[in-house]
Each structure stands twice: as C-alpha cells, then as structure tokens.
Design a protein around this motif. Structure first.
Motif, PDB file in Angstrom:
ATOM      1  N   LEU A   1       0.821  -1.216   0.000  1.00 16.42           N
ATOM      2  CA  LEU A   1       0.000   0.000   0.000  1.00 16.42           C
ATOM      3  C   LEU A   1       0.853   1.263   0.000  1.00 16.42           C
ATOM      4  CD1 LEU A   1      -2.733  -1.148   2.498  1.00 16.42           C
ATOM      5  CD2 LEU A   1      -2.526  -1.568   0.058  1.00 16.42           C
ATOM      6  N   MET A   2       0.281   2.349  -0.538  1.00 14.81           N
ATOM      7  CA  MET A   2       1.008   3.615  -0.593  1.00 14.81           C
ATOM      8  C   MET A   2       0.272   4.650   0.242  1.00 14.81           C
ATOM      9  SD  MET A   2       2.059   3.791  -4.570  1.00 14.81           S
ATOM     10  CE  MET A   2       2.405   2.298  -5.502  1.00 14.81           C
ATOM     11  N   LYS A   3       0.957   5.180   1.242  1.00 18.98           N
ATOM     12  CA  LYS A   3       0.275   6.034   2.213  1.00 18.98           C
ATOM     13  C   LYS A   3      -0.184   7.368   1.623  1.00 18.98           C
ATOM     14  CE  LYS A   3       4.557   7.932   4.137  1.00 18.98           C
ATOM     15  NZ  LYS A   3       4.579   9.075   3.219  1.00 18.98           N
ATOM     16  N   ASP A   4       0.436   7.787   0.516  1.00 21.80           N
ATOM     17  CA  ASP A   4       0.043   9.058  -0.097  1.00 21.80           C
ATOM     18  C   ASP A   4      -1.248   8.952  -0.900  1.00 21.80           C
ATOM     19  OD1 ASP A   4       2.094  10.606   0.870  1.00 21.80           O
ATOM     20  OD2 ASP A   4       3.460  10.019  -0.729  1.00 21.80           O
ATOM     21  N   LEU A   5      -1.693   7.737  -1.158  1.00 19.55           N
ATOM     22  CA  LEU A   5      -2.876   7.567  -2.011  1.00 19.55           C
ATOM     23  C   LEU A   5      -4.101   7.262  -1.173  1.00 19.55           C
ATOM     24  CD1 LEU A   5      -1.254   5.534  -4.901  1.00 19.55           C
ATOM     25  CD2 LEU A   5      -1.660   7.980  -4.771  1.00 19.55           C
ATOM     26  N   THR A   6      -5.284   7.453  -1.778  1.00 20.32           N
ATOM     27  CA  THR A   6      -6.531   7.275  -1.053  1.00 20.32           C
ATOM     28  C   THR A   6      -6.771   5.812  -0.707  1.00 20.32           C
ATOM     29  OG1 THR A   6      -7.754   6.934  -3.092  1.00 20.32           O
ATOM     30  CG2 THR A   6      -7.588   9.186  -2.294  1.00 20.32           C
ATOM     31  N   GLY A   7      -7.648   5.601   0.262  1.00 19.66           N
ATOM     32  CA  GLY A   7      -8.023   4.252   0.634  1.00 19.66           C
ATOM     33  C   GLY A   7      -8.593   3.509  -0.559  1.00 19.66           C
ATOM     34  N   GLU A   8      -9.380   4.220  -1.369  1.00 15.03           N
ATOM     35  CA  GLU A   8     -10.009   3.621  -2.539  1.00 15.03           C
ATOM     36  C   GLU A   8      -8.957   3.040  -3.486  1.00 15.03           C
ATOM     37  OE1 GLU A   8     -12.120   6.519  -4.755  1.00 15.03           O
ATOM     38  OE2 GLU A   8     -12.876   5.088  -6.209  1.00 15.03           O
ATOM     39  N   ARG A   9      -7.943   3.866  -3.788  1.00 15.59           N
ATOM     40  CA  ARG A   9      -6.873   3.437  -4.683  1.00 15.59           C
ATOM     41  C   ARG A   9      -6.106   2.266  -4.072  1.00 15.59           C
ATOM     42  NH1 ARG A   9      -5.867   3.929  -9.988  1.00 15.59           N
ATOM     43  NH2 ARG A   9      -3.662   4.098 -10.434  1.00 15.59           N
ATOM     44  N   ASN A  10      -5.905   2.342  -2.741  1.00 13.12           N
ATOM     45  CA  ASN A  10      -5.148   1.294  -2.074  1.00 13.12           C
ATOM     46  C   ASN A  10      -5.892  -0.038  -2.036  1.00 13.12           C
ATOM     47  OD1 ASN A  10      -2.460   1.990  -1.185  1.00 13.12           O
ATOM     48  ND2 ASN A  10      -3.449   3.678  -0.106  1.00 13.12           N
ATOM     49  N   ILE A  11      -7.223   0.019  -2.028  1.00 13.11           N
ATOM     50  CA  ILE A  11      -7.987  -1.227  -2.079  1.00 13.11           C
ATOM     51  C   ILE A  11      -7.692  -1.932  -3.398  1.00 13.11           C
ATOM     52  CG2 ILE A  11     -10.311  -2.198  -2.242  1.00 13.11           C
ATOM     53  CD1 ILE A  11     -11.202  -0.107  -0.216  1.00 13.11           C
TER      54      ILE A  11
END
Lengths: 287, 295
Positions: free
Chosen positions: A138-148
C-alpha cells in the motif's frame, strides 16, 4: 497443571477445549496432507555489523586492529534464523507457532509460505500459501479507494474481483467516507482495519497469520476473529504466529514451539502451551 | 499425536519427503518457475503493473498544494534552467543549428533513461517488505517502476514539443515517429533495469557506483554537444555514437529536428539494443527469481 484435568465422564472429550470458543476444532476429520516441511534452513545476510571476535585478550595488537576494521568494512554476517525444521500439516488443521522474540517464528512462516528463499531443505504444498498482510504493497500518499485496488491486485485478485468486493471491504473496515482520503491521514486503528479488510478479501489454500489480530478496538477484534474463522473453514490449513497464548489456545488445535531456530516441541495445543508457559515462567524470578 | 502422524513423522525422518509429497499431490515451492509459466503469470498481472506504475507516478506529486500540476511544472522548470544557461548566458551553438532544441531533447530523453535506471536498480532492494509478504513474479517490480517513469515523461514530452516548435522547427511527418522512439527507449530502459535490479539485489555496493556510470554516460552520449562535432567519426566517435543511450538521443532528435534526418542505421541500432537488453535482461533477472528477498 495436571490436576486441573477434569475427571469422570468428560474424560473422552478433547482435553481442555476452550469453552468460550465454539469454533470447530478439527481433529477427528483431518484431510490429506497440505504441507510438508522437510529439514528447512533459512540463513539471513545482515549488512553493517559483525559479532565481536572471540576473546581479544591474547590476540596481538595487529590482529585486534584488523578485527576492529573488520567490523566496518565487509561486515556481512550470516544469521542462521531457522536450523533444520521438519513437520507435516494436514487439511483442516489450525497450527499455532509460539516462541520467544527472535526465535524464528515469523521467518519460519515466511519460509514455509515460499516468500523467503531457503538455504536448505524443501517445502511441499498443495495450492498456494498466502500471508495475511498487504501492508507492504500500500502507498500512504494515495486514497483508501486506490489502495484497495492496489492491495487486491497485489493479493492476486483480478481488477473485476476487486471491484466486486470493494463495497464489502469498505463496509468491513468501517472507515466510511475516509476511504476517499489519503491513507496517511488515517489514525493507526483505521489504517490497520483497512489493511486487514483488504488482506482478508482473498481466500488462499494455506493461510498464514502473523500477529494480525492484535489491532483495532474490541469490536473490530471480534469481527476479525470471525473473519479468520470463515477463512479457516475455506482454507485447508491455517498458521498463526502470536505471542498471545490465549489467542493460540482459542484458535489452534496444534502448536509448534520454535526455539533458537529449531523445533522444540510439536503437539496438541494445551500440551505445548503448558510446557511453553512452564519454560518461560521460572526465568522471571531467577536473578 | 496419533499413530498416523507418528507414521508420517517417521517417513519424513527417513528422507521420504519427496515420495510423500508426490503421493499426496503436493508441489514443491521456492523453485524457479519455468520460463513459459513465468511469462504467463506476468501477463495475467499486467493490469497490476499498470496500476502500480500510475499510482507511483501520481503519489510522487501528492504532497504539495499544486499537486499534479507539478508533473508539468517540473519539466518546464528544467527546460527554463537549461535555456537560461545555454541560450542566454553562454549563447553557444556548438556545431548545431537549433542548439536549444538539440539540448532540451538531449536533457529530457537522457533523464528518462537515467531516472528509470536509478529507480529500476533499486526495484528489489527498496521493495523487500513487499517481496517478503506476497507472491508475484518479481519481474513486475522493475517493469512497473520503469513504466512509472514513462508516465512521468508524458507531460515532459508535451513541454518538449512546445519548446521545439517555438525554436522554429516545422511540424513534419517524422514527428509521428517520436512516440515510437520513446517506446523503443522505454523497452531498453526496462531491460537495463532488469539487469541492474538483479545485480543490486545481490550486491548493494553497486548502487554507490551507478551515479558515476550515469554521469559518465551523460558526458559521452552527446547530451550537451554533438558527438560528430567534437569527437569526429573515427573508431571512438562511432563507438560513442552507437552506444545505446546516444542512439536514443539521436533517434528522438531525428524525429523532431530538421538538422537530423531519419537514419535507418540509427533506427536499426535503437531497436537492436532494445531487444537485446529486454530479452537478455529479462532472462538474467528470471534466472535468480527464487533468490530475491533473501537479504
């Protein structure tokens, strides 16, 4: 420890089944083999440090100087994390792994899952083993949606499967609208819940859990335990690494006790947990 | 445990594991997958490579007020610095008619390779946690990292084209070949990254050498000057002119600048280097697949 065993009619039951946990304890109807671990060794290479050479007193000045330089140049140490572990596991087993810090529990788990190269021995498995945990993808700079999406794909789901399970993942994590914010804005609890929700969306044949249950509030812990049970019913075999003997006792039917990279004991949950407790207890009052 | 597992443990101790595994239909893990299966699993993960790449490129500009506008501002500022120093302060042509166009193409396309290779070399070592927690063909790490650099290049290419037009170059049919030249260079970058990713995974010390190699390449690839003009066309000149990085700079220039007519030989070298590095690099990377994540 022996005197707490119930006498009389109950003697033919499974010994010491935790009454608070009605989860199926496989034992009677174990399936075929799901995993064979044959004399596995794992060696790490550690950069930038070397253990001090043996007793420096009788060494010459030159040798001592050389030893001192050795700690800074070419300082690569081989650490033997796992030294010859063998066991077999069958479908339907839930196996706990206990041991002190640094005994090699997590290393063994990753080696058996095929994520750490072995320096010796072999592992045979039916289907694919998966470690519960997508944190690293996961990438902390990106939204939860993108990380899903990223996490789901990293787990091997297809894009369509991730989209199908998206709502379920968001609902299970309970983070609501925060799914549209970058993950770095999440509290540690929210982050942990989303990570657990993503990583438990896949259904592997052999599931490995490394202390994932210690996160979140009580309500989320209960939900995640339920989810683990669900996965266990579908997965053939489950491994749980934990320092919490209560968690191991409540979820596992069999326990491996790892000590200094070797298998010290392998047996039914209560027998091994009691022995392990016995082993760790006297150390405290000593000295 | 019961008799059955005692029996199993006894067979295991007797070195009978392989037969036991075959009996129960278990597969050995941790061995390198066959090449065909490896390529198929990469292909089935192609969407993941794309998502990882675009996410990486997007996350890069995420922590600022202007956000994704930096994708455009960053190359503009670079171009501004070079235009100021070489166009205004030094005002030199160095044997090229449209020196500004020559320079900006050189700088942008060289940066594409150098940043791809720098990031690609660390593909395994900077993603060890990922390698140690999930199963996937490891080749997708260098691939997605270099693809992210390609995504970053797209806005830069737009800036580049506008600058080249402003310097007075006409818009010709050969401009249509420019995207092809970029793709060929991207394939080369990916291949180069495969090689470096494996080498760095085995000996990180190489990371300390890489900046010097890249700086050397920058001065010998004709980023700031024409190789023909300064080194001539002798043996040394030919070696410099046909090494991969110089070839890709020439290729990009031949698409956009009138001074550089399209040359089939340069195209041949460009495609040849790309295929050689991509195929060779991929095989080289794959041969250590089972060893990644060890340290």
């Amino acid at each position: 420890m022996t005197d707490q065993k119930p006498l009389g009619e109950e003697i033919d039951f499974e010994p010491d089944v935790d009454p608070t946990d009605p989860a199926p304890k496989p034992g009677a109807d174990l399936g075929g083999l799901s995993l064979i671990v044959d004399d596995v060794h794992v060696t790490y290479r550690v950069y930038g440090g070397r253990r001090a050479a043996a007793s420096g007193d009788e060494l010459s000045v030159v040798r001592r100087l050389l030893n001192r330089t050795n700690r800074h140049i070419g300082a690569v140490t081989e650490v033997k994390a796992i030294r010859g572990v063998s066991f077999v596991a069958r479908h339907g087993e839930a196996i706990g792994i206990v041991g002190r810090n640094g005994s090699g529990k997590s290393t063994l788990l990753r080696a058996v899952a095929g994520l750490l190269p072995l320096s010796g021995g072999t592992v045979y498995i039916s289907g694919e083993a998966s470690l519960l945990g997508v944190n690293a993808a996961l990438m902390k700079d990106l939204t939860g949606e993108r990380n899903i999406m990223i996490g789901g794909l990293a787990l091997g789901l297809t894009a369509t499967e991730v989209r199908e399970r998206y709502d379920e993942i968001v609902e299970f994590s309970g983070i609501g609208d925060a799914v549209n914010l970058p993950m770095k804005a999440y509290s540690s609890g929210m982050g942990a819940r989303l990570r657990f929700a993503i990583s438990s969306a896949a259904r592997p044949d052999v599931l490995m859990v490394d202390e994932a249950l210690a996160t979140g509030d009580a309500e989320f812990r209960a939900r995640s335990k339920q989810r683990i049970d669900e996965i266990r019913e579908q997965a053939g075999t489950i491994f749980l690494v934990s320092h919490s003997l209560a968690a191991v006792r409540s979820m596992c039917s069999r326990v491996l006790w790892i000590d200094k990279g070797k298998l010290r004991m392998d047996g039914p949950v209560d027998e091994v947990c009691d022995a392990y407790q016995e082993f760790t207890r006297p150390r405290r009052p000593a000295r | 445990m019961d008799d059955v597992s005692d029996d199993l443990a006894a067979r295991l101790a007797a070195g009978d594991a392989a037969a036991l595994a075959e009996e129960h239909g278990l597969a050995r893990i941790g061995s390198r997958p066959a090449l065909g299966a490896y390529i198929r699993s990469l292909w089935s993960r192609r969407y993941f490579i794309g998502v990882l790449a675009t996410s990486r490129a997007y996350a890069r500009n995420q922590n600022t007020y202007l956000g994704q506008l930096w994708a455009l501002l960053n190359p503009l500022l670079w171009a501004g610095v070079y235009l100021f120093v070489f166009g205004v302060l030094l005002d030199t042509s160095r044997g090229v008619d449209n020196f500004i166009g020559f320079l900006v193409i050189g700088v942008f396309m060289f940066r594409f390779t150098s940043s791809s290779v720098t990031a690609g070399a660390k593909a395994i070592t900077s993603n060890l946690a990922l390698v140690r927690s999930l199963h996937f063909p490891r080749a997708l790490l260098p691939m997605s990292i270099v693809l992210a650099e390609l995504a970053t290049l797209v806005p830069a290419v737009l800036v580049l084209c506008v600058i080249v037009l402003i310097t007075g170059e006409p818009l010709t049919w050969s401009w249509l070949l420019f995207p092809v030249a970029v793709i060929v260079q991207w394939v080369f970058n990916t291949g180069f990254s495969f090689i470096l990713a494996r080498l760095v995974a085995q000996a990180r010390d190489l990371l300390n050498v890489l900046p010097f190699v890249l700086r050397g390449l920058m001065y010998t690839s004709g980023v700031f000057f024409s190789i023909d003009h300064y080194v001539g066309t002798g043996v040394l000149g030919s070696v410099l002119a046909y090494q991969p990085v110089a070839v890709y700079l020439t290729l990009a220039r031949s698409c956009l600048l009138q001074d550089f007519p399209p040359d089939p030989l340069v195209w041949g070298f460009g495609v040849g280097w790309a295929l050689l590095f991509a195929v060779g690099g991929f095989l080289f990377f794959w041969r250590a697949e089972e060893k990644y994540g060890r340290d």
